[in-house]
Design a protein around this motif. Sequence first.
Motif, mmCIF file in Angstrom:
data_model
loop_
_atom_site.group_PDB
_atom_site.id
_atom_site.type_symbol
_atom_site.label_atom_id
_atom_site.label_comp_id
_atom_site.label_asym_id
_atom_site.label_seq_id
_atom_site.Cartn_x
_atom_site.Cartn_y
_atom_site.Cartn_z
ATOM 1 N N ASN A 193 0.805 -1.214 0.000
ATOM 2 C CA ASN A 193 0.000 0.000 0.000
ATOM 3 C C ASN A 193 0.841 1.269 0.000
ATOM 4 O O ASN A 193 0.367 2.336 -0.409
ATOM 5 C CB ASN A 193 -0.962 0.010 1.194
ATOM 6 N N VAL A 194 2.115 1.166 0.440
ATOM 7 C CA VAL A 194 2.957 2.363 0.497
ATOM 8 C C VAL A 194 4.348 2.156 -0.097
ATOM 9 O O VAL A 194 5.121 3.107 -0.198
ATOM 10 C CB VAL A 194 3.114 2.876 1.957
ATOM 11 N N MET A 195 4.708 0.938 -0.491
ATOM 12 C CA MET A 195 6.060 0.660 -0.963
ATOM 13 C C MET A 195 6.026 -0.028 -2.328
ATOM 14 O O MET A 195 5.323 -1.026 -2.519
ATOM 15 C CB MET A 195 6.807 -0.229 0.053
ATOM 16 N N LYS A 196 6.809 0.501 -3.272
ATOM 17 C CA LYS A 196 6.911 -0.112 -4.590
ATOM 18 C C LYS A 196 7.479 -1.523 -4.490
ATOM 19 O O LYS A 196 7.080 -2.420 -5.237
ATOM 20 C CB LYS A 196 7.800 0.739 -5.508
ATOM 21 N N SER A 197 8.409 -1.731 -3.569
ATOM 22 C CA SER A 197 8.963 -3.076 -3.405
ATOM 23 C C SER A 197 7.889 -4.049 -2.950
ATOM 24 O O SER A 197 7.921 -5.233 -3.275
ATOM 25 C CB SER A 197 10.128 -3.058 -2.405
ATOM 26 N N GLY A 198 6.901 -3.552 -2.204
ATOM 27 C CA GLY A 198 5.791 -4.401 -1.790
ATOM 28 C C GLY A 198 4.912 -4.818 -2.951
ATOM 29 O O GLY A 198 4.421 -5.952 -3.002
ATOM 30 N N LEU A 199 4.716 -3.897 -3.899
ATOM 31 C CA LEU A 199 3.953 -4.231 -5.097
ATOM 32 C C LEU A 199 4.638 -5.341 -5.894
ATOM 33 O O LEU A 199 4.000 -6.305 -6.333
ATOM 34 C CB LEU A 199 3.781 -2.992 -5.969
ATOM 35 N N LEU A 200 5.951 -5.189 -6.103
ATOM 36 C CA LEU A 200 6.697 -6.212 -6.833
ATOM 37 C C LEU A 200 6.698 -7.529 -6.063
ATOM 38 O O LEU A 200 6.571 -8.609 -6.651
ATOM 39 C CB LEU A 200 8.125 -5.744 -7.101
ATOM 40 N N HIS A 220 -2.321 -13.292 1.350
ATOM 41 C CA HIS A 220 -1.507 -12.083 1.445
ATOM 42 C C HIS A 220 -2.002 -11.238 2.607
ATOM 43 O O HIS A 220 -3.210 -11.208 2.905
ATOM 44 C CB HIS A 220 -1.597 -11.269 0.153
ATOM 45 N N MET A 221 -1.073 -10.528 3.244
ATOM 46 C CA MET A 221 -1.437 -9.681 4.366
ATOM 47 C C MET A 221 -0.435 -8.540 4.460
ATOM 48 O O MET A 221 0.763 -8.739 4.249
ATOM 49 C CB MET A 221 -1.418 -10.508 5.667
ATOM 50 N N LEU A 222 -0.915 -7.337 4.735
ATOM 51 C CA LEU A 222 0.000 -6.234 4.984
ATOM 52 C C LEU A 222 0.781 -6.523 6.255
ATOM 53 O O LEU A 222 0.237 -7.046 7.234
ATOM 54 C CB LEU A 222 -0.767 -4.919 5.112
ATOM 55 N N ALA A 223 2.064 -6.171 6.266
ATOM 56 C CA ALA A 223 2.941 -6.574 7.369
ATOM 57 C C ALA A 223 2.499 -6.010 8.707
ATOM 58 O O ALA A 223 2.638 -6.680 9.740
ATOM 59 C CB ALA A 223 4.377 -6.161 7.058
ATOM 60 N N ASP A 224 1.970 -4.790 8.726
ATOM 61 C CA ASP A 224 1.533 -4.233 10.005
ATOM 62 C C ASP A 224 0.295 -4.964 10.525
ATOM 63 O O ASP A 224 0.189 -5.246 11.723
ATOM 64 C CB ASP A 224 1.302 -2.726 9.899
ATOM 65 N N ALA A 225 -0.611 -5.310 9.606
ATOM 66 C CA ALA A 225 -1.767 -6.113 10.009
ATOM 67 C C ALA A 225 -1.323 -7.503 10.454
ATOM 68 O O ALA A 225 -1.878 -8.082 11.401
ATOM 69 C CB ALA A 225 -2.760 -6.218 8.851
ATOM 70 N N GLY A 226 -0.285 -8.037 9.793
ATOM 71 C CA GLY A 226 0.253 -9.332 10.180
ATOM 72 C C GLY A 226 0.821 -9.326 11.579
ATOM 73 O O GLY A 226 0.663 -10.302 12.340
#
Length: 366
Positions: A193-200, A220-226
């Motif tokens: 949601n905030v990092m291009k590396s996360g998209l890739l 899949h899960m966002l790391a902060d939610a994880g």
Amino acid sequence: MPSLLLLAGDGIGPEIMSATKRVIDYLNTKGAGFETTEGLVGGAAFDAVGTPYPQDTVDKAEAADAVLFACVGGPKWDEIKEYEMRPEAGLLGLRKHFELFANIRPAISYPALADASSLKREVVEGLDIVILRELTGGVYFGEPKTITDIGNGQKRAIDTQVYDTYEIERIAKAAFELARARRGKVTSMEKRNVMKSGLLWREVVEQTHKQGYEDVTLDHMLADAGAMQLVRDPKQFDVVVTDNLFGDMLSDIAAQLTGSLGMLPSASLGAVDPKTGRRRALYEPVHGSAPDIAGKGIANPIAMIASLGMALKYSFGMNKEADALDAAIAGALDEGARTADIAAGGPTVDTVGMTDAILKQLDLRL
């Protein structure tokens, strides 16, 4: 003969490595045949030879089948400003040199220690998950990595998060293969949601999943939610795969679920060498050097000894011995052996006492 390089490092490292050497010696009486060498790393190496990452240690690691690494660092070396001279550079250097890209960090709640966690027993009892952390890419190694003076009394620090497709693909494959041998579920965590590396990261993990791993469930899960879910409902996970930075933090959260950092081993694995058939590997406890208790003989050796257990399994195919060692640790805990970090105010044993208890249990199983 199988060979191990032992790197005790700093702080409590020499004490927990000494405990692990006793286990190695016992296994040798049962025919394991380990040859061991020792080397310097971290602050101890800096004091002795002026660098935390001596070439002699690299050469010994090249010659060994696997490396057992304890811990590095401490306030004694806090004033070292050069990044490459800090004790931690010794560990990072080994990881990078041998391309140890897959860091396996299991988090297991032993029944006897379910009450040692800060979470309720029903939340952690029976917990058995793995954090799979990408270890040689990301923000810890990305360039540029600088601190510059920009004038007017201001400085600017830059760390760079960098991932290439192949780095994400190989850690994703490792996650799917690991999950196949467990409960068949992978949860990939990033910050798309905030990092291009996360998209890739998500894109490549999805593509890799379609390359013959469809039998494994992928979420899949966002790391902060994880991070929140790890303390809310950790048993929903099986294998969590994530990048270097988030893996560092999430695995420490997972450690608290088990009651103590002193309980968690890890394995850092590279690719299989097609010429030798040998996989480069370094095994280490997740905890740090604990300088506040160094030299007191009270450190918990379980994570270091369990790291040897992971070496038995992943580097040497000694599954019988690995299972026996895991059972011996559980047996020692069932019998009431507790170092101070897991005693919850009850009676304690020291490092030697805990090692004695584990060896006694191991002797019942081998």
